[in-house]
Design an enzyme around this catalytic site. Structure first.
Site, mmCIF file in Angstrom:
data_model
loop_
_atom_site.group_PDB
_atom_site.id
_atom_site.type_symbol
_atom_site.label_atom_id
_atom_site.label_comp_id
_atom_site.label_asym_id
_atom_site.label_seq_id
_atom_site.Cartn_x
_atom_site.Cartn_y
_atom_site.Cartn_z
ATOM 1 N N ARG A 218 -9.449 0.812 8.627
ATOM 2 C CA ARG A 218 -9.069 -0.684 9.072
ATOM 3 C C ARG A 218 -10.335 -1.033 9.673
ATOM 4 O O ARG A 218 -10.339 -2.814 10.052
ATOM 5 C CB ARG A 218 -8.175 -0.570 9.796
ATOM 6 N N ARG B 53 10.921 -0.245 11.511
ATOM 7 C CA ARG B 53 9.928 0.148 12.513
ATOM 8 C C ARG B 53 9.952 -1.325 13.718
ATOM 9 O O ARG B 53 10.702 -1.912 12.533
ATOM 10 C CB ARG B 53 8.432 -0.234 11.864
ATOM 11 N N ARG C 81 12.211 -5.023 5.090
ATOM 12 C CA ARG C 81 11.180 -3.417 4.871
ATOM 13 C C ARG C 81 12.345 -2.500 5.526
ATOM 14 O O ARG C 81 12.882 -2.576 6.800
ATOM 15 C CB ARG C 81 9.440 -3.133 5.582
ATOM 16 N N LYS D 60 0.914 -0.748 -0.539
ATOM 17 C CA LYS D 60 0.361 0.207 0.337
ATOM 18 C C LYS D 60 0.668 1.284 -0.108
ATOM 19 O O LYS D 60 0.957 2.115 -0.983
ATOM 20 C CB LYS D 60 -1.029 0.124 1.365
ATOM 21 N N ARG E 159 -0.523 -8.825 13.337
ATOM 22 C CA ARG E 159 -1.319 -7.951 12.710
ATOM 23 C C ARG E 159 -1.940 -8.261 11.141
ATOM 24 O O ARG E 159 -3.328 -7.993 11.309
ATOM 25 C CB ARG E 159 -0.467 -6.974 12.077
HETATM 26 P P1 ADP Z 1 0.923 -1.664 7.599
HETATM 27 O O1 ADP Z 1 0.269 -1.162 6.774
HETATM 28 O O2 ADP Z 1 2.284 -2.123 7.502
HETATM 29 O O3 ADP Z 1 0.073 -2.475 8.643
HETATM 30 P P2 ADP Z 1 0.748 0.890 9.103
HETATM 31 O O4 ADP Z 1 1.686 1.639 9.076
HETATM 32 O O5 ADP Z 1 -0.101 0.945 8.226
HETATM 33 O O6 ADP Z 1 1.115 -0.587 8.763
HETATM 34 O O7 ADP Z 1 0.166 0.647 10.510
HETATM 35 C C1 ADP Z 1 1.054 1.064 11.828
HETATM 36 C C2 ADP Z 1 -0.178 0.696 12.972
HETATM 37 O O8 ADP Z 1 -0.162 1.675 13.185
HETATM 38 C C3 ADP Z 1 -1.067 -0.716 13.208
HETATM 39 O O9 ADP Z 1 -0.489 -1.734 13.707
HETATM 40 C C4 ADP Z 1 -1.632 0.114 14.510
HETATM 41 O O10 ADP Z 1 -1.489 -0.325 15.462
HETATM 42 C C5 ADP Z 1 -1.898 1.378 13.742
HETATM 43 N N1 ADP Z 1 -2.630 1.964 12.430
HETATM 44 C C6 ADP Z 1 -2.425 2.304 11.828
HETATM 45 N N2 ADP Z 1 -3.265 2.950 10.915
HETATM 46 C C7 ADP Z 1 -4.598 2.985 12.287
HETATM 47 C C8 ADP Z 1 -6.269 2.397 11.518
HETATM 48 N N3 ADP Z 1 -6.583 3.137 10.686
HETATM 49 N N4 ADP Z 1 -6.886 2.318 12.481
HETATM 50 C C9 ADP Z 1 -6.279 1.852 14.397
HETATM 51 N N5 ADP Z 1 -5.030 2.263 14.208
HETATM 52 C C10 ADP Z 1 -4.296 1.794 13.132
HETATM 53 P P1 ADP Z 2 2.835 -2.276 3.409
HETATM 54 O O1 ADP Z 2 2.182 -0.107 3.199
HETATM 55 O O2 ADP Z 2 1.281 -2.422 2.682
HETATM 56 O O3 ADP Z 2 2.781 -2.358 4.159
HETATM 57 P P2 ADP Z 2 4.791 -2.185 1.889
HETATM 58 O O4 ADP Z 2 4.546 -0.843 1.028
HETATM 59 O O5 ADP Z 2 5.950 -0.757 2.219
HETATM 60 O O6 ADP Z 2 3.770 -2.315 2.371
HETATM 61 O O7 ADP Z 2 5.946 -3.095 1.634
HETATM 62 C C1 ADP Z 2 6.442 -3.875 2.071
HETATM 63 C C2 ADP Z 2 7.656 -4.155 1.564
HETATM 64 O O8 ADP Z 2 7.489 -4.980 0.531
HETATM 65 C C3 ADP Z 2 8.118 -2.743 1.510
HETATM 66 O O9 ADP Z 2 9.716 -3.440 1.634
HETATM 67 C C4 ADP Z 2 8.430 -2.831 0.036
HETATM 68 O O10 ADP Z 2 9.821 -1.775 -1.236
HETATM 69 C C5 ADP Z 2 8.297 -4.347 -0.680
HETATM 70 N N1 ADP Z 2 7.649 -4.158 -1.810
HETATM 71 C C6 ADP Z 2 6.058 -3.812 -1.887
HETATM 72 N N2 ADP Z 2 5.562 -3.875 -3.047
HETATM 73 C C7 ADP Z 2 6.131 -5.205 -3.232
HETATM 74 C C8 ADP Z 2 5.989 -6.133 -4.506
HETATM 75 N N3 ADP Z 2 4.821 -5.887 -5.430
HETATM 76 N N4 ADP Z 2 7.332 -6.577 -4.673
HETATM 77 C C9 ADP Z 2 7.658 -7.168 -4.043
HETATM 78 N N5 ADP Z 2 8.123 -6.341 -2.516
HETATM 79 C C10 ADP Z 2 7.141 -5.337 -2.328
#
Ligand code: ADP
Ligand code: ADP
Ligand code: ZN
Length: 215
Positions: free
Chosen positions: A88, A161, A127, A13, A172
């Site tokens: 979410r 992170r 990541r 994302k 998660r």
């Molecule tokens: P990822 O895309 O890797 O799941 P995020 O950066 O979106 O992680 O979120 C990291 C953490 O921040 C989540 O595990 C949660 O604890 C909190 N968080 C982020 N967005 C939300 C949301 N919309 N509602 C509740 N908690 C959130």
């Molecule tokens: P999210 O925001 O959904 O948690 P990220 O965009 O941070 O996910 O992506 C998670 C990890 O995977 C990052 O290290 C990113 O560089 C890698 N990544 C993202 N998209 C792809 C893909 N299509 N193929 C392989 N690795 C990817």
């Protein structure tokens, strides 16, 4: 243009949202990024959120919706928004509808990034991001061109992170399955959902998203 990018942790994302910002001049609204900024700044919201985030649980609906409300209030109405990591829960999805209406916007599309769970742990544990400009990388799938130097800004500082460890990631994913995936039917009823194969390469996923948005 108001779009939601939906998918489990590691689906891509943030990576795709970042690119859409450059490509279409829209704003990325990532509640995860906003919460991490609040934690770093030590605000009351950050102090409340830190332990919850470290455990991989969800911060309260009221907190994240208030963050989104404030961002939308500060944005020009004709600037598009890409929601990354929000909503979410079903309650957040309903709250987003009211917030969009309040700010004179409407949702155009929900893009679900479909991925195999097994790939997610590998993506998350590899990541890292540039500490300066926030560009996202991966140890194997998207390394920097020059070792230790950000492609975008030349910085040599990177960060990982604290919640990107295998144990928290597995939790998660469970939270995604139980709390977040159930909001898809809400958007399906409104005919807003498009699905993209998130297992393809970063460039191919980007092409699929562009094809959807340009259609
Ligand atoms: P990822 O895309 O890797 O799941 P995020 O950066 O979106 O992680 O979120 C990291 C953490 O921040 C989540 O595990 C949660 O604890 C909190 N968080 C982020 N967005 C939300 C949301 N919309 N509602 C509740 N908690 C959130
Ligand atoms: P999210 O925001 O959904 O948690 P990220 O965009 O941070 O996910 O992506 C998670 C990890 O995977 C990052 O290290 C990113 O560089 C890698 N990544 C993202 N998209 C792809 C893909 N299509 N193929 C392989 N690795 C990817
Ligand atoms: Zn950088």
């Amino acid at each position: 243009m108001n779009i939601i990018l939906l998918g489990p942790p590691g689906a891509g994302k943030g990576t795709q949202a970042h690119r859409l910002v450059d490509h279409y001049g829209i704003r990325q609204l990532s509640t995860g990024d906003m919460l991490r900024a609040a934690v770093k700044a030590g605000t009351p919201v950050g102090q409340q959120a830190k332990a919850i985030m470290d455990r991989g649980e969800l911060v309260s609906d009221d907190i994240v919706s208030a963050l989104i409300d404030a961002e939308l209030a500060a944005m020009p109405k004709d600037t598009g928004a890409i929601f990354d990591g929000y909503p979410r829960t079903r309650a957040q999805a309903e709250e987003l509808d009211s917030l969009l209406a309040k700010h004179g916007r409407k949702l155009d599309r929900v893009i679900e990034l479909q991925v195999d769970e097994e790939a997610l742990v590998d993506r998350i544990t590899g990541r890292f991001t540039c500490a300066e400009c926030g560009e996202g990388y991966h140890d194997r799938h998207k390394p920097t061109s020059v070792d230790g130097v950000c492609d975008k800004c030349g910085s040599t500082e990177f960060k990982r992170r604290p919640d990107d460890n295998e144990e928290t990631v597995r939790h998660r994913m469970q939270v995604y399955r139980s709390e977040t995936a159930p909001i898809l039917p809400y958007y399906e009823e409104q005919g807003l959902v498009s699905r993209v194969d998130g297992m393809a390469s970063i460039g191919d996923v980007a092409d699929s998203i562009d094809a959807l948005l340009d259609a």
